[in-house]
Design a protein around this motif. Structure first.
Motif, PDB file in Angstrom:
ATOM      1  N   GLY A   1       0.815  -1.218   0.000  1.00  0.00           N
ATOM      2  CA  GLY A   1       0.000   0.000   0.000  1.00  0.00           C
ATOM      3  C   GLY A   1       0.837   1.251   0.000  1.00  0.00           C
ATOM      4  O   GLY A   1       0.995   1.870   1.055  1.00  0.00           O
ATOM      5  N   GLY A   2       1.382   1.611  -1.152  1.00  0.00           N
ATOM      6  CA  GLY A   2       2.169   2.837  -1.258  1.00  0.00           C
ATOM      7  C   GLY A   2       3.667   2.620  -1.188  1.00  0.00           C
ATOM      8  O   GLY A   2       4.430   3.500  -1.582  1.00  0.00           O
ATOM      9  N   HIS A   3       4.107   1.505  -0.686  1.00  0.00           N
ATOM     10  CA  HIS A   3       5.529   1.190  -0.684  1.00  0.00           C
ATOM     11  C   HIS A   3       5.697  -0.326  -0.655  1.00  0.00           C
ATOM     12  O   HIS A   3       4.759  -1.069  -0.367  1.00  0.00           O
ATOM     13  CB  HIS A   3       6.256   1.833   0.499  1.00  0.00           C
ATOM     14  N   ARG A   4       6.918  -0.789  -0.974  1.00  0.00           N
ATOM     15  CA  ARG A   4       7.185  -2.214  -1.075  1.00  0.00           C
ATOM     16  C   ARG A   4       8.102  -2.669   0.061  1.00  0.00           C
ATOM     17  O   ARG A   4       9.028  -1.951   0.446  1.00  0.00           O
ATOM     18  CB  ARG A   4       7.836  -2.542  -2.417  1.00  0.00           C
ATOM     19  N   LEU A   5       7.839  -3.880   0.553  1.00  0.00           N
ATOM     20  CA  LEU A   5       8.687  -4.488   1.560  1.00  0.00           C
ATOM     21  C   LEU A   5       9.359  -5.727   0.972  1.00  0.00           C
ATOM     22  O   LEU A   5       8.747  -6.475   0.197  1.00  0.00           O
ATOM     23  CB  LEU A   5       7.877  -4.874   2.798  1.00  0.00           C
ATOM     24  N   HIS A   6      10.597  -5.921   1.365  1.00  0.00           N
ATOM     25  CA  HIS A   6      11.405  -7.044   0.864  1.00  0.00           C
ATOM     26  C   HIS A   6      11.167  -8.271   1.737  1.00  0.00           C
ATOM     27  O   HIS A   6      11.375  -8.234   2.951  1.00  0.00           O
ATOM     28  CB  HIS A   6      12.885  -6.650   0.890  1.00  0.00           C
ATOM     29  N   LEU A   7      10.745  -9.369   1.097  1.00  0.00           N
ATOM     30  CA  LEU A   7      10.431 -10.615   1.794  1.00  0.00           C
ATOM     31  C   LEU A   7      11.235 -11.750   1.177  1.00  0.00           C
ATOM     32  O   LEU A   7      11.253 -11.912  -0.041  1.00  0.00           O
ATOM     33  CB  LEU A   7       8.934 -10.914   1.673  1.00  0.00           C
ATOM     34  N   TYR A   8      11.878 -12.552   2.040  1.00  0.00           N
ATOM     35  CA  TYR A   8      12.703 -13.668   1.563  1.00  0.00           C
ATOM     36  C   TYR A   8      12.317 -14.924   2.332  1.00  0.00           C
ATOM     37  O   TYR A   8      12.547 -15.023   3.541  1.00  0.00           O
ATOM     38  CB  TYR A   8      14.184 -13.346   1.781  1.00  0.00           C
ATOM     39  N   CYS A   9      11.698 -15.875   1.629  1.00  0.00           N
ATOM     40  CA  CYS A   9      11.230 -17.114   2.246  1.00  0.00           C
ATOM     41  C   CYS A   9      12.000 -18.303   1.696  1.00  0.00           C
ATOM     42  O   CYS A   9      12.251 -18.382   0.489  1.00  0.00           O
ATOM     43  CB  CYS A   9       9.733 -17.315   2.003  1.00  0.00           C
TER      44      CYS A   9
ATOM     45  N   ASN B   1       2.076 -26.557   8.672  1.00  0.00           N
ATOM     46  CA  ASN B   1       2.298 -25.336   9.442  1.00  0.00           C
ATOM     47  C   ASN B   1       3.070 -25.672  10.714  1.00  0.00           C
ATOM     48  O   ASN B   1       3.113 -26.820  11.130  1.00  0.00           O
ATOM     49  CB  ASN B   1       0.947 -24.697   9.780  1.00  0.00           C
ATOM     50  N   PRO B   2       3.652 -24.698  11.382  1.00  0.00           N
ATOM     51  CA  PRO B   2       3.565 -23.263  11.125  1.00  0.00           C
ATOM     52  C   PRO B   2       4.713 -22.766  10.236  1.00  0.00           C
ATOM     53  O   PRO B   2       5.697 -23.462  10.024  1.00  0.00           O
ATOM     54  CB  PRO B   2       3.707 -22.681  12.527  1.00  0.00           C
ATOM     55  N   THR B   3       4.563 -21.531   9.756  1.00  0.00           N
ATOM     56  CA  THR B   3       5.635 -20.822   9.075  1.00  0.00           C
ATOM     57  C   THR B   3       6.349 -19.948  10.097  1.00  0.00           C
ATOM     58  O   THR B   3       5.705 -19.291  10.915  1.00  0.00           O
ATOM     59  CB  THR B   3       5.077 -19.940   7.939  1.00  0.00           C
ATOM     60  N   VAL B   4       7.665 -19.944  10.056  1.00  0.00           N
ATOM     61  CA  VAL B   4       8.459 -19.120  10.972  1.00  0.00           C
ATOM     62  C   VAL B   4       8.691 -17.756  10.336  1.00  0.00           C
ATOM     63  O   VAL B   4       9.066 -17.664   9.159  1.00  0.00           O
ATOM     64  CB  VAL B   4       9.808 -19.804  11.288  1.00  0.00           C
ATOM     65  N   VAL B   5       8.477 -16.686  11.083  1.00  0.00           N
ATOM     66  CA  VAL B   5       8.675 -15.317  10.600  1.00  0.00           C
ATOM     67  C   VAL B   5       9.714 -14.642  11.500  1.00  0.00           C
ATOM     68  O   VAL B   5       9.560 -14.623  12.734  1.00  0.00           O
ATOM     69  CB  VAL B   5       7.361 -14.520  10.613  1.00  0.00           C
TER      70      VAL B   5
ATOM     71  N   ARG C   1       9.234 -23.961   6.842  1.00  0.00           N
ATOM     72  CA  ARG C   1       9.209 -22.767   6.003  1.00  0.00           C
ATOM     73  C   ARG C   1       9.537 -21.582   6.886  1.00  0.00           C
ATOM     74  O   ARG C   1       8.994 -21.424   7.997  1.00  0.00           O
ATOM     75  CB  ARG C   1       7.821 -22.593   5.381  1.00  0.00           C
ATOM     76  N   VAL C   2      10.415 -20.694   6.409  1.00  0.00           N
ATOM     77  CA  VAL C   2      10.860 -19.568   7.223  1.00  0.00           C
ATOM     78  C   VAL C   2      11.017 -18.345   6.341  1.00  0.00           C
ATOM     79  O   VAL C   2      11.551 -18.420   5.225  1.00  0.00           O
ATOM     80  CB  VAL C   2      12.176 -19.891   7.964  1.00  0.00           C
ATOM     81  N   CYS C   3      10.545 -17.202   6.840  1.00  0.00           N
ATOM     82  CA  CYS C   3      10.577 -15.952   6.085  1.00  0.00           C
ATOM     83  C   CYS C   3      11.239 -14.853   6.914  1.00  0.00           C
ATOM     84  O   CYS C   3      10.883 -14.642   8.074  1.00  0.00           O
ATOM     85  CB  CYS C   3       9.170 -15.505   5.714  1.00  0.00           C
ATOM     86  N   ALA C   4      12.183 -14.162   6.284  1.00  0.00           N
ATOM     87  CA  ALA C   4      12.768 -12.954   6.853  1.00  0.00           C
ATOM     88  C   ALA C   4      12.331 -11.775   5.996  1.00  0.00           C
ATOM     89  O   ALA C   4      12.017 -11.942   4.811  1.00  0.00           O
ATOM     90  CB  ALA C   4      14.283 -13.054   6.890  1.00  0.00           C
TER      91      ALA C   4
END
Length: 352
Positions: A69-77, A85-89, A113-116
């Motif tokens: 919403g107006g800007h982008r965030l960098h996601l690496y999974c 499940n679960p996914t680790v954040v 599964r893990v996302c930074a």
């Protein structure tokens, strides 16, 4: 024969300005110094812009950029998508970007599964418009995960000030949260508990307040190049150092510290979902005064009491940063995360 004194008296009268630098020469020296400073600052600013452009080319984003919403965030999974499940954040500390999680993310990805991600204004994410307090950061993370179709529920891992952000997330979006891991998390009381604690926070905030100005003329980039290696593997080590030299990252770090009082107030009454598996991992070496070290230990105990389904592990000899950046200590952090993942999958309480 005339004496020296009579000769001096008979000649030209001594000037009152003898021994003084003429005003014209003083002005010339000042102008030369000011000119040199202008050239130095201008050269530093050009160096910073040029080096940042080179960094962007040499260190591209390893994940994807998601519009929130107006800007982008960098996601690496990374990691398997078929283990359930679960996914680790992963939520980093102040100034930490995706590469900082290299050891931790690789260790978790063998099992889950893990996302930074990079918070707004850090790493490969665009700057945002909201104040970077816990409430807005939690909301942005929630939008990112849902926009990116990252399946929940999540085990939230918060390191340092990131621990406050995941606590706020768990309070605002409890249905999303299956477990929480706090890696030497910051406390809501750390800047108000004692005069020495307040003084340390004031000193840190003052230091970070001048860093953005120094970054714009290349000073922080030069200082960063003189620092020792982070302990991360390559290319993550170079990626993280490049991100840390960007002006926008130093702007964001200073802004997060300015927003810290609001963050403390927001998180102070935040609650975790009832009975959620909680692992608190505490370092022992913070290179600080003994009284502050004792306070830190007490705060960690308080955070462990946030859930009845908890385990608190103290890692002797580990430092605040080594729990993530050091390969050996990061393995203990990975073990704590996977312990919570296993508890979520089995429905069994955490062990002692």
């Amino acid at each position: 024969m005339s004496s020296p004194s009579s000769t001096r008296t008979a000649g030209i009268p001594p000037s009152r300005n003898r021994g003084r630098v003429p005003l014209r020469r003083v002005r010339r020296i000042v102008l030369v110094v000011l000119g040199a400073l202008v050239v130095l600052i201008g050269s530093g600013a050009i160096y910073q812009v040029a080096a940042t452009a080179v960094d962007q080319q040499d260190h591209p984003a390893r994940g994807r950029l998601v519009d929130v919403g107006g800007h982008r965030l960098h996601l690496y999974c990374t990691g398997p998508t078929d283990t359930g499940n679960p996914t680790v954040v992963l939520e980093g500390g102040l100034g930490a970007t995706v590469p900082a999680w290299a050891w931790v993310q690789a260790g978790i990805a063998r099992t889950a599964r893990v996302c930074a991600y990079d918070r707004a204004g850090t790493g490969w994410s665009d700057p945002g418009t909201d104040p970077p307090d816990a409430h807005h950061i939690a909301g942005a993370l929630h939008a990112l995960l849902h926009q990116a179709d990252v399946a929940g529920p999540y085990v939230l891992v918060g390191w340092s000030i990131g621990g406050l952000y995941v606590r706020e997330y768990a309070d605002e979006f409890p249905a999303d949260v299956a477990g929480v891991v706090l890696l030497d998390s910051s406390s809501t009381e750390q800047c108000t508990s004692t005069p020495s604690a307040a003084a340390q926070c004031d000193s840190t905030s003052g230091l970070f307040a001048v860093m953005p100005a120094l970054a714009r003329i290349g000073v922080m980039r030069v200082l960063g190049s003189l620092q020792a290696a982070t302990g991360l593997p390559e290319p993550e080590n170079s990626d993280m150092r490049a991100a840390a030299s960007a002006t926008k990252d130093l702007d964001t770090r200073a802004a997060e510290l300015r927003a810290a009082p609001a963050t403390y107030a927001q998180v102070r009454d935040a609650a975790l979902p009832s009975g959620v598996p909680l692992s608190v991992v505490t370092a022992t070496d913070h290179e600080t005064a003994p009284d502050l070290e004792r306070l830190w230990t007490g705060w960690q105990n308080d955070m462990a009491a946030l859930s009845s389904n908890r385990v608190h592990r103290v890692v002797a000899g580990a430092s605040h940063v080594s729990l993530v950046l050091d390969e050996e200590d990061a393995r203990l952090s990975v073990a704590a995360v996977l312990e919570v993942v296993a508890a979520v999958r089995s429905g069994q309480p955490l062990g002692p």
